[in-house]
Write a protein that holds these residues in place. Structure first.
Motif, PDB file in Angstrom:
ATOM      1  N   LYS A 344       0.831  -1.219   0.000  1.00 33.57           N
ATOM      2  CA  LYS A 344       0.000   0.000   0.000  1.00 33.57           C
ATOM      3  C   LYS A 344       0.863   1.266   0.000  1.00 33.57           C
ATOM      4  O   LYS A 344       0.529   2.242  -0.667  1.00 33.57           O
ATOM      5  N   VAL A 345       1.943   1.245   0.778  1.00 31.88           N
ATOM      6  CA  VAL A 345       2.767   2.456   0.872  1.00 31.88           C
ATOM      7  C   VAL A 345       3.475   2.720  -0.471  1.00 31.88           C
ATOM      8  O   VAL A 345       3.664   3.879  -0.877  1.00 31.88           O
ATOM      9  N   GLY A 346       3.809   1.630  -1.186  1.00 34.03           N
ATOM     10  CA  GLY A 346       4.387   1.773  -2.532  1.00 34.03           C
ATOM     11  C   GLY A 346       3.373   2.426  -3.463  1.00 34.03           C
ATOM     12  O   GLY A 346       3.704   3.361  -4.211  1.00 34.03           O
ATOM     13  N   SER A 347       2.136   1.932  -3.417  1.00 28.83           N
ATOM     14  CA  SER A 347       1.074   2.496  -4.275  1.00 28.83           C
ATOM     15  C   SER A 347       0.794   3.947  -3.887  1.00 28.83           C
ATOM     16  O   SER A 347       0.528   4.792  -4.743  1.00 28.83           O
ATOM     17  N   PHE A 348       0.872   4.231  -2.566  1.00 29.19           N
ATOM     18  CA  PHE A 348       0.595   5.590  -2.089  1.00 29.19           C
ATOM     19  C   PHE A 348       1.623   6.578  -2.651  1.00 29.19           C
ATOM     20  O   PHE A 348       1.259   7.649  -3.154  1.00 29.19           O
ATOM     21  N   THR A 349       2.906   6.212  -2.590  1.00 27.54           N
ATOM     22  CA  THR A 349       3.933   7.143  -3.111  1.00 27.54           C
ATOM     23  C   THR A 349       3.805   7.288  -4.626  1.00 27.54           C
ATOM     24  O   THR A 349       4.045   8.370  -5.169  1.00 27.54           O
ATOM     25  N   ALA A 350       3.391   6.201  -5.299  1.00 28.62           N
ATOM     26  CA  ALA A 350       3.187   6.298  -6.758  1.00 28.62           C
ATOM     27  C   ALA A 350       2.052   7.275  -7.052  1.00 28.62           C
ATOM     28  O   ALA A 350       2.159   8.119  -7.952  1.00 28.62           O
ATOM     29  N   ALA A 351       0.967   7.177  -6.258  1.00 28.03           N
ATOM     30  CA  ALA A 351      -0.183   8.089  -6.448  1.00 28.03           C
ATOM     31  C   ALA A 351       0.240   9.534  -6.145  1.00 28.03           C
ATOM     32  O   ALA A 351      -0.154  10.466  -6.851  1.00 28.03           O
ATOM     33  N   LEU A 352       1.074   9.671  -5.160  1.00 27.65           N
ATOM     34  CA  LEU A 352       1.566  10.998  -4.756  1.00 27.65           C
ATOM     35  C   LEU A 352       2.367  11.642  -5.883  1.00 27.65           C
ATOM     36  O   LEU A 352       2.170  12.812  -6.236  1.00 27.65           O
ATOM     37  N   GLN A 353       3.247  10.825  -6.477  1.00 29.07           N
ATOM     38  CA  GLN A 353       4.128  11.353  -7.525  1.00 29.07           C
ATOM     39  C   GLN A 353       3.382  11.612  -8.833  1.00 29.07           C
ATOM     40  O   GLN A 353       3.758  12.503  -9.596  1.00 29.07           O
ATOM     41  N   SER A 354       2.289  10.829  -9.067  1.00 29.20           N
ATOM     42  CA  SER A 354       1.548  11.032 -10.327  1.00 29.20           C
ATOM     43  C   SER A 354       0.447  12.079 -10.166  1.00 29.20           C
ATOM     44  O   SER A 354      -0.261  12.385 -11.125  1.00 29.20           O
ATOM     45  N   GLY A 355       0.260  12.561  -8.953  1.00 29.68           N
ATOM     46  CA  GLY A 355      -0.766  13.593  -8.711  1.00 29.68           C
ATOM     47  C   GLY A 355      -2.177  13.025  -8.676  1.00 29.68           C
ATOM     48  O   GLY A 355      -3.161  13.747  -8.872  1.00 29.68           O
ATOM     49  N   ASP A 356      -2.288  11.700  -8.436  1.00 30.67           N
ATOM     50  CA  ASP A 356      -3.601  11.040  -8.373  1.00 30.67           C
ATOM     51  C   ASP A 356      -4.216  11.298  -6.984  1.00 30.67           C
ATOM     52  O   ASP A 356      -4.049  10.511  -6.058  1.00 30.67           O
ATOM     53  N   LYS A 357      -4.955  12.400  -6.849  1.00 30.26           N
ATOM     54  CA  LYS A 357      -5.492  12.821  -5.548  1.00 30.26           C
ATOM     55  C   LYS A 357      -6.454  11.798  -4.947  1.00 30.26           C
ATOM     56  O   LYS A 357      -6.412  11.514  -3.744  1.00 30.26           O
ATOM     57  N   ALA A 358      -7.315  11.245  -5.817  1.00 30.02           N
ATOM     58  CA  ALA A 358      -8.321  10.289  -5.315  1.00 30.02           C
ATOM     59  C   ALA A 358      -7.633   9.035  -4.771  1.00 30.02           C
ATOM     60  O   ALA A 358      -7.952   8.544  -3.672  1.00 30.02           O
ATOM     61  N   GLY A 359      -6.647   8.533  -5.547  1.00 27.98           N
ATOM     62  CA  GLY A 359      -5.900   7.343  -5.115  1.00 27.98           C
ATOM     63  C   GLY A 359      -5.142   7.618  -3.825  1.00 27.98           C
ATOM     64  O   GLY A 359      -5.110   6.777  -2.919  1.00 27.98           O
ATOM     65  N   GLU A 360      -4.553   8.804  -3.762  1.00 27.86           N
ATOM     66  CA  GLU A 360      -3.776   9.209  -2.582  1.00 27.86           C
ATOM     67  C   GLU A 360      -4.667   9.187  -1.331  1.00 27.86           C
ATOM     68  O   GLU A 360      -4.287   8.645  -0.286  1.00 27.86           O
ATOM     69  N   GLU A 361      -5.868   9.741  -1.490  1.00 29.68           N
ATOM     70  CA  GLU A 361      -6.817   9.824  -0.368  1.00 29.68           C
ATOM     71  C   GLU A 361      -7.245   8.428   0.089  1.00 29.68           C
ATOM     72  O   GLU A 361      -7.240   8.116   1.286  1.00 29.68           O
TER      73      GLU A 361
END
Lengths: 578, 41
Positions: A344-361
């Motif tokens: 999950k933390v890997g996916s979270f940083t990926a969402a963070l770097q791609s600007g995917d706000k919904a995924g990040e949340e």
């Protein structure tokens, strides 16, 4: 531990002892030995003040505190800069004008013999015991993690520094502290850099802070309110930090001889003030940086899986206890949740770097849930082993060294272990110097004729040696008792500090109040604080259930209550006396 | 050994300026920390 690690430790520790001996040359009288002839520039005063306050536990517990409770511990230091200003305005000019050796000497000028004796006795009792514990506390952590013998670890932690402290007094203490701090800060910076380097590919410093922030570790400012009302038992928040921390810092820097003795070594008021004010400027950022290392270590473990306990010896021992099946089950559970978390933390940083706000949340909510689960497992382990052994199973102080031991390369591991010894030596050396100055000046010299300056110098060296041996004995005794004693001594310190400060505040600000009123007020408030803090125990022993109605507050507030209580009661007693 | 008192205040015109500077710096730090807390929460 490799040969390189042992080599680094050996070279650094031997180097400090030799440097201390090299800087040992001083005038053979009390002023030379205890105050370095009042010759120090402000920057040496500053480094000496910082080196005295920053003990081994500062560097062991700081990162661990951030790991388990977040950055909010920094608020504990918010009262310090304000205290530095008050000390510069009031305390420094008086101490320097009277040319005192110890802070308690002033109380005889202002009050009488008995008030000076009571205050210096409280200092010797509290500082003597707490210095012993400040030898034992890092020793037990090192011996637990590396399997070292606690007896010899105590000897190295508290013994070798005696060589240059006895030989060179305040001058050797100040010069070695300067070198020790330079090495400590370089090593801590390197540790922080290494943590960031060891994060997975593509994850940087800022991402690590984002991960830690989402999991509640970037809580630098907290208000201490829960469900709309202020929680007096909450240890670290902006109010307890500014108000409680102010009284604690005022007491520690203004009345504890281990600190007063540092700025009394300054050339004049100007150098004392500048050293203290610079400390007020750098202390909070320094603590912020130490805690930040802990937050980075927390982020590192999100990608690598934190163990059930960082106290590896306790974890191993628990597998041979009656609770071993439960421990094994908890271990398996935390391992499986860690695998999920890493994903999950890997996916979270990926969402963070791609600007995917919904995924990040969405992912941050899932991460918080997983964090609660792992925290729950770690808490269950602590409760279980505490029930089994009776020992405090909190592993906060073990986090940093466990990280160093398990993840840092050879050489750097040795360097970071060495800084634990260096930090311990810096604060213990200053404590021994101050204990000796108080026992010689406040007691020995008043009871017997100490003879010529040369005799006084030799006597002072003997007192330093005596206190060194006493503190090591306390550390060895603590090894027999365990962690419960550490807690008891910490509480003892908080109980005394407020009263000592109160006596000094009366002396400085309530000019009409005399010695007897202050003495009686100090005894009354001291008794009240002890009863208030141990109200459950006293209520059980005496059958007086009313005692439980006394306020139940976190230890930081005891300093404020003690100091203000002494001022108020001393003033009232003085009125009635007339 | 008696040392000569040097009354010259370093960097600022008076000690009061120093005291305001130290407290002002603390206030700035608290504001910065508050912003950090909000940003990362």
């Amino acid at each position: 531990m490799t040969g390189l690690d042992w080599g680094v430790i050996g070279v650094l520790l031997t180097g400090i002892i030799l440097y201390g001996l090299y800087k040992s040359r001083t005038t053979k009288n009390l002023e030379g030995y205890f105050l370095s002839n009042r010759s120090m520039p402000w920057w040496l005063v500053l480094l000496s003040i910082m080196g005295t306050q920053a003990s081994a536990i500062t560097f062991l517990s700081g990162p661990g505190q951030a790991f388990s409770d977040g950055m909010r511990f920094v608020q504990y230091y918010f009262g310090l800069p304000i205290a530095m200003v008050i000390i510069c305005i009031t305390f420094v000019p008086i101490y320097n004008r009277l040319k005192v050796y110890t802070a308690y000497e002033y109380l005889q000028n202002r009050f009488d013999n008995k008030t000076r004796t009571l205050t210096s006795f409280l200092f010797l009792l509290q500082r003597g015991l707490s210095t012993g514990i400040s030898i034992y506390a890092p020793s037990i952590i090192l011996s637990s993690l590396f399997g070292w013998d606690i007896f010899w670890t105590n000897i190295i932690m508290g013994g070798f520094l005696i060589i240059y402290t006895v030989s060179g007094g305040a001058r050797a203490v100040a010069y070695t502290q300067q070198l020790q701090l330079a090495i400590i800060f370089a090593a801590m910076f390197l540790a922080g850099y290494m943590v960031v380097q060891m994060l997975p590919e593509g994850v940087g410093f800022f991402d690590a802070l984002q991960v830690s922030g989402k999991l509640g570790k970037m809580n630098v400012i907290t208000t201490g309110t829960t469900e709309g009302s202020f929680d007096w038992k909450d240890k670290y928040n902006i109010w307890s930090g500014v108000i409680g921390g102010f009284f604690l810092a005022l007491s520690y820097f203004g009345t504890d001889q281990s600190q007063v003795g540092r700025y009394l070594t300054a050339q004049n008021n100007r150098e004392s003030r500048l050293g203290l004010l610079m400390n007020g400027l750098v202390k909070v950022p320094m603590q912020f940086f130490i805690l930040l290392v802990g937050v980075l270590i927390f982020a590192f473990y999100q990608f690598n899986g934190a163990p059930l306990s960082f106290n590896s010896r306790l974890l191993d021992n628990s597998r041979t206890m009656a609770v071993k099946d439960s421990v094994n089950m908890l271990s398996r559970n935390i391992d499986s949740v860690n695998v999920l978390k890493q994903d999950k933390v890997g996916s979270f940083t990926a969402a963070l770097q791609s600007g995917d706000k919904a995924g990040e949340e969405k992912l941050s909510v899932e991460l918080v849930d997983l964090q609660k689960t792992t925290d729950g497992y770690r808490r269950q382990f602590r409760d279980m082993t505490k029930r089994e052994t009776g020992e405090d199973a909190n592993d906060t102080n073990y986090v940093f060294l466990a990280f160093v031991k398990d993840h840092l390369p050879a050489g750097l591991k040795g360097l970071l272990i060495a800084i634990i010894f260096l930090a311990a030596w810096g604060s213990i050396a200053a404590a021994l110097n101050s204990l000796a100055s108080s026992s010689v000046v406040d007691f020995h010299r008043r009871v017997t004729d100490t003879g010529t300056p040369g005799n006084e110098y030799r006597l002072s060296r003997l007192h330093t040696l005596g206190w060194g041996v006493f503190c090591i004995l306390v550390a060895q005794f603590a090894s027999q008792i365990g962690n419960s004693l550490i807690e008891a001594v910490n509480i003892l310190g908080s109980l005394f500090y407020g009263v000592i400060l109160g006596i000094f505040l009366v002396a400085f600000y309530l000019k009409k109040v005399g010695g007897t009123a202050t003495f009686v007020a100090a005894l009354m408030v001291q008794l009240f604080l002890v009863v208030m803090f141990f109200q459950d125990w006293f209520a059980a022993k005496t059958g007086l259930e009313e005692l439980k109605a006394l306020p139940d507050v976190s230890f930081l507030w005891l300093n404020a209550i003690g100091a203000l209580g002494v001022m108020l009661i001393a003033r009232l007693l003085q009125v009635f006396k007339r | 050994m008696e040392k000569k008192e040097n009354d010259k205040v370093p960097f600022f015109r008076s000690w009061n300026h120093w005291y305001f500077f130290v407290i002002g710096f603390l206030v700035l730090l608290i504001i910065a920390f508050y912003s950090i807390t909000n940003y990362f929460s």
